[in-house]
Design a protein around this motif. Structure first.
Motif, PDB file in Angstrom:
ATOM      1  N   LEU A 176       2.349   1.735  -3.529  1.00  0.00           N
ATOM      2  CA  LEU A 176       1.358   2.121  -4.538  1.00  0.00           C
ATOM      3  C   LEU A 176       0.875   3.553  -4.364  1.00  0.00           C
ATOM      4  N   THR A 177       0.710   3.975  -3.141  1.00  0.00           N
ATOM      5  CA  THR A 177       0.148   5.306  -2.900  1.00  0.00           C
ATOM      6  C   THR A 177       1.209   6.403  -2.865  1.00  0.00           C
ATOM      7  N   ILE A 236       4.574  -0.348  -9.385  1.00  0.00           N
ATOM      8  CA  ILE A 236       3.780   0.815  -9.787  1.00  0.00           C
ATOM      9  C   ILE A 236       3.492   0.774 -11.286  1.00  0.00           C
ATOM     10  N   VAL A 280       0.818  -1.999 -12.116  1.00  0.00           N
ATOM     11  CA  VAL A 280      -0.555  -1.625 -11.784  1.00  0.00           C
ATOM     12  C   VAL A 280      -1.068  -0.585 -12.767  1.00  0.00           C
ATOM     13  N   ARG A 332       0.836  -1.209   0.000  1.00  0.00           N
ATOM     14  CA  ARG A 332       0.000   0.000   0.000  1.00  0.00           C
ATOM     15  C   ARG A 332       0.867   1.255   0.000  1.00  0.00           C
ATOM     16  N   THR A 379      -2.579   6.444  -7.215  1.00  0.00           N
ATOM     17  CA  THR A 379      -3.226   5.176  -6.891  1.00  0.00           C
ATOM     18  C   THR A 379      -3.833   5.251  -5.498  1.00  0.00           C
TER      19      THR A 379
END
Length: 218
Positions: A21-22, A112, A115, A18, A27
């Motif tokens: 990704l963030t 990253i 996704v 998490r 995202t």
């Protein structure tokens, strides 16, 4: 904003993924699951852009969960994120409709990029996984027969459909193909759907394999 469902039975792993990704701000992790059955339920409830699934989870493993999400939540792209890169897992994941296969041991930027790619309608394989797929295509005794069959299937496509298939095989998303061919994105989407249907494949990864076997991609 790319909306992601993250499923892994280890809370520490979910926290790390998490955070990666963030970190870029594009995202959002909209839901987290600790087992495969919960992942399917949350995918149906939230309808994320991407479901990122571990393979080994309780109740329902990630491969079975991926197949169920592909079947019941068609707007959600599925990618596997795992420590297991055995060819049997890769084959089942891609055969079940996943369009991404990422390794936890890979670079964070690879996660990253993967996704982002599957969310945009493209396919993404970790380099190590891609090597397995290519070696599998090139090393078996049935290679020449598969190549001939692929060429015959591709010959039934129109010139524009073959062009689109070749670009799908290089990993381009619909917007990227549209820009390359100077077409609107909706037209490219229609071409891709027609190509998948005429080839009798379920997703872009399988189409890319046909493109590779037919010699459209090297």
């Amino acid at each position: 904003m790319i909306r992601v469902l993250l499923a892994d039975d280890e809370a520490m792993v979910r926290a790390g993924v998490r955070a990666i990704l963030t970190s870029g701000g594009e995202t959002e992790v909209v839901a987290e699951a600790g087992d495969g059955r919960e992942a399917v339920e949350l995918a149906r409830a939230h309808r994320p852009d991407v479901a990122l699934l571990d393979i080994r989870m309780p109740c329902l493993d990630g491969l079975a969960a991926a197949e169920e999400i592909v079947r019941t939540v068609p707007g959600t792209a599925v990618a596997m994120l795992t420590t297991f890169s055995e060819q049997a897992y890769v084959a089942r994941a891609l055969g079940g409709g996943a369009t991404g296969f990422l390794l936890k041991s890979g670079d964070p930027y690879e996660l990253i990029a993967g996704v982002r790619a599957v969310a945009g309608g493209a396919a993404f394989l970790s380099p190590r996984v891609a090597r397995y797929v290519i070696d599998g295509l090139g090393g078996s005794d049935g290679r020449l027969g598969r190549e001939a069959a692929a060429r015959a299937r591709v010959a039934e496509l129109s010139p524009r459909e073959r062009e689109v298939l070749g670009l799908v095989g290089t990993g381009l998303s619909n917007p990227e193909i549209a820009a390359r061919l100077h077409l609107v994105e909706g037209t490219v989407k229609a071409y891709v759907s027609a190509v998948l249907d005429r080839l009798g494949v379920r997703n872009r990864v399988q189409a890319a394999i046909v493109a590779y076997e037919a010699g459209l991609v090297r």
